[in-house]
Write a protein that holds these residues in place. Sequence first.
Motif, short mmCIF file in Angstrom:
data_model
loop_
_atom_site.label_atom_id
_atom_site.label_comp_id
_atom_site.label_asym_id
_atom_site.label_seq_id
_atom_site.Cartn_x
_atom_site.Cartn_y
_atom_site.Cartn_z
N TRP A 298 0.85 -1.19 0.00
CA TRP A 298 0.00 0.00 0.00
C TRP A 298 0.89 1.25 0.00
N LYS A 299 0.33 2.35 -0.51
CA LYS A 299 1.02 3.63 -0.39
C LYS A 299 0.97 4.09 1.06
N MET A 300 2.09 4.56 1.57
CA MET A 300 2.15 5.00 2.95
C MET A 300 1.25 6.21 3.20
N ASP A 301 1.16 7.14 2.25
CA ASP A 301 0.46 8.38 2.54
C ASP A 301 -1.06 8.25 2.60
N ASN A 302 -1.64 7.30 1.83
CA ASN A 302 -3.10 7.21 1.83
C ASN A 302 -3.67 5.80 1.88
N GLY A 303 -2.83 4.78 1.91
CA GLY A 303 -3.32 3.41 1.99
C GLY A 303 -3.81 2.82 0.69
N GLU A 304 -3.60 3.51 -0.41
CA GLU A 304 -4.02 2.98 -1.71
C GLU A 304 -3.18 1.75 -2.07
N GLN A 305 -3.86 0.69 -2.56
CA GLN A 305 -3.13 -0.54 -2.90
C GLN A 305 -2.27 -0.32 -4.14
N LEU A 306 -1.00 -0.75 -4.03
CA LEU A 306 -0.07 -0.65 -5.15
C LEU A 306 -0.03 -1.94 -5.95
N TRP A 307 0.09 -3.06 -5.27
CA TRP A 307 0.13 -4.35 -5.93
C TRP A 307 -0.16 -5.46 -4.93
N ARG A 308 -0.43 -6.63 -5.47
CA ARG A 308 -0.68 -7.82 -4.64
C ARG A 308 -0.20 -9.04 -5.41
N VAL A 309 0.52 -9.93 -4.73
CA VAL A 309 1.02 -11.16 -5.37
C VAL A 309 0.61 -12.36 -4.52
N ASP A 310 0.35 -13.48 -5.20
CA ASP A 310 -0.07 -14.68 -4.48
C ASP A 310 0.80 -15.90 -4.81
N ARG A 311 2.02 -15.66 -5.26
CA ARG A 311 2.89 -16.78 -5.65
C ARG A 311 3.67 -17.36 -4.47
N PHE A 312 3.46 -16.82 -3.23
CA PHE A 312 4.15 -17.36 -2.05
C PHE A 312 3.17 -17.99 -1.07
N THR A 313 1.97 -18.34 -1.52
CA THR A 313 0.94 -18.83 -0.59
C THR A 313 1.42 -20.08 0.16
N HIS A 314 1.13 -20.06 1.46
CA HIS A 314 1.41 -21.18 2.38
C HIS A 314 2.90 -21.50 2.52
N ARG A 315 3.75 -20.53 2.20
CA ARG A 315 5.19 -20.76 2.38
C ARG A 315 5.66 -20.35 3.77
N GLY A 316 4.76 -19.84 4.61
CA GLY A 316 5.12 -19.49 5.98
C GLY A 316 6.06 -18.31 6.05
N LEU A 317 5.65 -17.17 5.50
CA LEU A 317 6.51 -16.00 5.41
C LEU A 317 6.70 -15.32 6.76
N SER A 318 7.90 -14.84 6.99
CA SER A 318 8.17 -13.99 8.15
C SER A 318 7.54 -12.63 7.93
N ALA A 319 7.56 -11.81 8.97
CA ALA A 319 7.26 -10.39 8.76
C ALA A 319 8.30 -9.82 7.80
N PRO A 320 7.92 -8.88 6.93
CA PRO A 320 8.87 -8.32 5.99
C PRO A 320 9.65 -7.16 6.58
N VAL A 321 10.70 -6.78 5.88
CA VAL A 321 11.44 -5.57 6.21
C VAL A 321 11.76 -4.86 4.90
N ILE A 322 11.70 -3.52 4.92
CA ILE A 322 12.01 -2.74 3.73
C ILE A 322 13.52 -2.50 3.68
N TRP A 323 14.10 -2.76 2.50
CA TRP A 323 15.55 -2.63 2.30
C TRP A 323 15.76 -1.82 1.02
N GLY A 324 15.86 -0.50 1.17
CA GLY A 324 15.97 0.36 0.00
C GLY A 324 14.71 0.31 -0.83
N ASP A 325 14.84 -0.08 -2.11
CA ASP A 325 13.69 -0.21 -3.00
C ASP A 325 13.16 -1.63 -3.05
N ARG A 326 13.41 -2.40 -1.98
CA ARG A 326 13.05 -3.80 -1.96
C ARG A 326 12.38 -4.18 -0.63
#
Length: 379
Positions: free
Chosen positions: A295-323
Amino acid sequence: MMSFTSSTVRRSLWALAVGSAALALTGCGSSKPSPAPLEALKPSARLSVAWQNRIGDTSADLGLVVAGGAVTAVSTGGTLAAWELDSGKERWRTQIDARISAGAGSDGRHAAVVTQNNELMVFDQGKPAWREQLPGRVTTPPLVAGERVFVMLLDRNVRGYDALDGRWLWQYQRPGGDSLTLATRGVLAPFRDTLLVGQGSRLVGLDPTRGTVRFDVNVGTPRGTNEVERLADLVGPLARADDEACVRVFQLSVACLELNRGSVRWARPQAGTQGVGADERVVVGADGVDRITAWKMDNGEQLWRVDRFTHRGLSAPVIWGDRAAFVDNSGFVHLLALADGRTLARLELDGPAAGTPVVVRDLLLVATQKGSVYALRLN
């Protein structure tokens, strides 16, 4: 002084079991869904290991903290150590004669952990400084800041201690809180001269010197007809972005707040159980089946959504530069572009993450459940 009753402990553990089960359930099937296969990848970036050290098996989110140029971590078995951030050279290491339930917290000098016997233990450059028996269980790593040690018990009782001599300074617990709590990492974080603590679905700002309330804001309104359905604790760690912060409301939503005003800027529904990542531009989080949304930080508008990692047990994310970086239950680090969610790089570690990765300067730091601490660099 408040006590932590055995019935409260049982209820809290029940909440944890419910949360864990939610990760595996999709609809009415009784078997655990298969994780999505790894995508075919032609990496456009390369991750490499800058340094790696061993700490010992870590079965829970015991925290990985960077302060004073040092990386501090603790294992479930009680090994507490600190390394130089840039080189990975060991500063000190000590063995605690107890198993650990929460930690580590550190300001670069003092390090704090809580044992499974509910004992707060503080070390000065790796040497025992003082200890305090707590009245209940702790699952959130202590916070060490401003020559104070802050601890939040599972019943949401927050305590402040003098880091130098262990003197108990104050305690706080919001009146009228829910009886059911989530036995996982909660919100306990600094913001300028304010201590931020999660109290159910509310974020409370405290004066760290006295424990008095500066603001109290409702981040999400619990729903449901019973206590389990209405469970909506804030899940740590809090994702700071200058004067704003974003947080997961358990199984309910993702919300971003203006900390100076103590107010919610926006909230979006997402039934997830892990924390979120954020910077001044983007907020990223995965839902309970590991669909990732930005989501965009300033207004919460959705930027994108991906579902290719479903049920892989993801950790919480961290932002690293542009990634954005996630670690899955198979030990793979996935690096995604913030602009569109495409995968840029992937690297296999020796096991799943033990908590949220940490970014400092050009390094991505990950502690694994197998007991390794990695410093990764992007080449």
